[in-house]
Design a protein around this motif. Structure first.
Motif, PDB file in Angstrom:
ATOM      1  N   SER A  27      39.701 -23.773 -19.115  1.00 52.88           N
ATOM      2  CA  SER A  27      38.454 -24.473 -19.430  1.00 52.88           C
ATOM      3  C   SER A  27      37.589 -23.698 -20.410  1.00 52.88           C
ATOM      4  O   SER A  27      36.541 -24.187 -20.825  1.00 52.88           O
ATOM      5  CB  SER A  27      37.662 -24.736 -18.145  1.00 52.88           C
ATOM      6  OG  SER A  27      37.186 -23.506 -17.611  1.00 52.88           O
ATOM      7  N   GLY A  28      37.999 -22.487 -20.744  1.00 50.49           N
ATOM      8  CA  GLY A  28      37.213 -21.675 -21.682  1.00 50.49           C
ATOM      9  C   GLY A  28      36.073 -20.936 -21.014  1.00 50.49           C
ATOM     10  O   GLY A  28      35.206 -20.402 -21.699  1.00 50.49           O
ATOM     11  N   HIS A  55      34.891 -17.892 -19.772  1.00 53.55           N
ATOM     12  CA  HIS A  55      35.296 -16.486 -19.800  1.00 53.55           C
ATOM     13  C   HIS A  55      34.851 -15.717 -18.565  1.00 53.55           C
ATOM     14  O   HIS A  55      35.558 -14.829 -18.091  1.00 53.55           O
ATOM     15  CB  HIS A  55      34.772 -15.824 -21.076  1.00 53.55           C
ATOM     16  CG  HIS A  55      35.288 -16.466 -22.326  1.00 53.55           C
ATOM     17  ND1 HIS A  55      36.615 -16.414 -22.680  1.00 53.55           N
ATOM     18  CD2 HIS A  55      34.667 -17.209 -23.278  1.00 53.55           C
ATOM     19  CE1 HIS A  55      36.791 -17.075 -23.814  1.00 53.55           C
ATOM     20  NE2 HIS A  55      35.623 -17.579 -24.193  1.00 53.55           N
ATOM     21  N   GLN A  56      33.678 -16.059 -18.055  1.00 47.77           N
ATOM     22  CA  GLN A  56      33.196 -15.366 -16.849  1.00 47.77           C
ATOM     23  C   GLN A  56      34.053 -15.713 -15.632  1.00 47.77           C
ATOM     24  O   GLN A  56      34.408 -14.839 -14.843  1.00 47.77           O
ATOM     25  CB  GLN A  56      31.724 -15.742 -16.572  1.00 47.77           C
ATOM     26  CG  GLN A  56      31.087 -14.964 -15.449  1.00 47.77           C
ATOM     27  CD  GLN A  56      30.870 -13.502 -15.818  1.00 47.77           C
ATOM     28  OE1 GLN A  56      30.645 -13.172 -16.970  1.00 47.77           O
ATOM     29  NE2 GLN A  56      30.938 -12.632 -14.835  1.00 47.77           N
ATOM     30  N   ALA A  57      34.425 -16.982 -15.498  1.00 49.92           N
ATOM     31  CA  ALA A  57      35.293 -17.390 -14.393  1.00 49.92           C
ATOM     32  C   ALA A  57      36.672 -16.748 -14.534  1.00 49.92           C
ATOM     33  O   ALA A  57      37.268 -16.307 -13.543  1.00 49.92           O
ATOM     34  CB  ALA A  57      35.431 -18.913 -14.360  1.00 49.92           C
ATOM     35  N   GLU A  58      37.171 -16.676 -15.748  1.00 47.47           N
ATOM     36  CA  GLU A  58      38.469 -16.042 -15.973  1.00 47.47           C
ATOM     37  C   GLU A  58      38.430 -14.558 -15.591  1.00 47.47           C
ATOM     38  O   GLU A  58      39.330 -14.053 -14.923  1.00 47.47           O
ATOM     39  CB  GLU A  58      38.880 -16.192 -17.441  1.00 47.47           C
ATOM     40  CG  GLU A  58      40.237 -15.611 -17.750  1.00 47.47           C
ATOM     41  CD  GLU A  58      40.629 -15.785 -19.211  1.00 47.47           C
ATOM     42  OE1 GLU A  58      41.756 -15.384 -19.540  1.00 47.47           O
ATOM     43  OE2 GLU A  58      39.826 -16.310 -20.008  1.00 47.47           O
ATOM     44  N   ALA A  59      37.384 -13.865 -15.989  1.00 50.36           N
ATOM     45  CA  ALA A  59      37.242 -12.439 -15.668  1.00 50.36           C
ATOM     46  C   ALA A  59      37.107 -12.229 -14.160  1.00 50.36           C
ATOM     47  O   ALA A  59      37.710 -11.312 -13.591  1.00 50.36           O
ATOM     48  CB  ALA A  59      36.044 -11.852 -16.400  1.00 50.36           C
ATOM     49  N   ASN A  60      36.327 -13.093 -13.503  1.00 49.85           N
ATOM     50  CA  ASN A  60      36.179 -12.981 -12.048  1.00 49.85           C
ATOM     51  C   ASN A  60      37.482 -13.291 -11.330  1.00 49.85           C
ATOM     52  O   ASN A  60      37.811 -12.658 -10.315  1.00 49.85           O
ATOM     53  CB  ASN A  60      35.066 -13.902 -11.542  1.00 49.85           C
ATOM     54  CG  ASN A  60      33.692 -13.385 -11.896  1.00 49.85           C
ATOM     55  OD1 ASN A  60      33.500 -12.196 -12.124  1.00 49.85           O
ATOM     56  ND2 ASN A  60      32.726 -14.288 -11.957  1.00 49.85           N
ATOM     57  N   GLY A  61      38.237 -14.241 -11.830  1.00 49.17           N
ATOM     58  CA  GLY A  61      39.533 -14.559 -11.240  1.00 49.17           C
ATOM     59  C   GLY A  61      40.513 -13.403 -11.372  1.00 49.17           C
ATOM     60  O   GLY A  61      41.243 -13.073 -10.434  1.00 49.17           O
ATOM     61  N   LYS A  62      40.520 -12.775 -12.543  1.00 44.01           N
ATOM     62  CA  LYS A  62      41.380 -11.601 -12.746  1.00 44.01           C
ATOM     63  C   LYS A  62      40.992 -10.474 -11.799  1.00 44.01           C
ATOM     64  O   LYS A  62      41.855  -9.848 -11.174  1.00 44.01           O
ATOM     65  CB  LYS A  62      41.270 -11.090 -14.185  1.00 44.01           C
ATOM     66  CG  LYS A  62      42.002 -11.886 -15.199  1.00 44.01           C
ATOM     67  CD  LYS A  62      41.823 -11.242 -16.577  1.00 44.01           C
ATOM     68  CE  LYS A  62      42.387 -12.099 -17.673  1.00 44.01           C
ATOM     69  NZ  LYS A  62      42.180 -11.474 -18.997  1.00 44.01           N
ATOM     70  N   LYS A  63      39.684 -10.225 -11.713  1.00 42.52           N
ATOM     71  CA  LYS A  63      39.206  -9.147 -10.845  1.00 42.52           C
ATOM     72  C   LYS A  63      39.561  -9.439  -9.383  1.00 42.52           C
ATOM     73  O   LYS A  63      40.038  -8.549  -8.665  1.00 42.52           O
ATOM     74  CB  LYS A  63      37.690  -8.995 -11.008  1.00 42.52           C
ATOM     75  CG  LYS A  63      37.099  -7.875 -10.199  1.00 42.52           C
ATOM     76  CD  LYS A  63      35.645  -7.584 -10.540  1.00 42.52           C
ATOM     77  CE  LYS A  63      34.791  -8.807 -10.576  1.00 42.52           C
ATOM     78  NZ  LYS A  63      33.354  -8.529 -10.733  1.00 42.52           N
TER      79      LYS A  63
END
Length: 99
Positions: free
Chosen positions: A58-59, A61-69
């Motif tokens: 979905s683009g 970036h904050q959700a992607e970073a939190n998911g990775k973490k």
């Protein structure tokens, strides 16, 4: 040749099974807590992976970073929970080795 001197006094106390009543109950409780933790980590890993994928597609970036973490933390927790017995056995055995 002189013997090596030890800096600390060894009182000679070692773990002994069967010394107190209820040891089997305590082992069952701790095993159940460990199992509960592993099941919770599986859920956390699944949710974190979904957040990571959703953020990536979905683009967000904050959700992607939190998911990775969250994925890395959940994987680390799974590693520690699965290896807890071996880690404790390894380090407790180190104290019994004489140099």
């Amino acid at each position: 040749m002189q013997h090596a001197q030890y800096l600390a006094y060894n009182p000679g106390i070692t773990p002994k099974e069967g010394g107190l009543p209820g040891l089997s109950v305590l082992k069952n409780v701790v095993s159940s807590i460990n199992l509960f933790g592993i099941i919770a980590v599986v859920g956390a890993l699944a949710i974190s992976a979904m957040v990571w994928a959703w953020g990536h597609h979905s683009g967000g970036h904050q959700a992607e970073a939190n998911g990775k973490k969250g994925t890395v933390i959940a994987a680390g927790c799974a590693l520690l929970l699965g290896a807890a017995n071996g880690i404790v056995a390894f380090f407790s055995a180190m104290g019994t080795q004489v140099h």
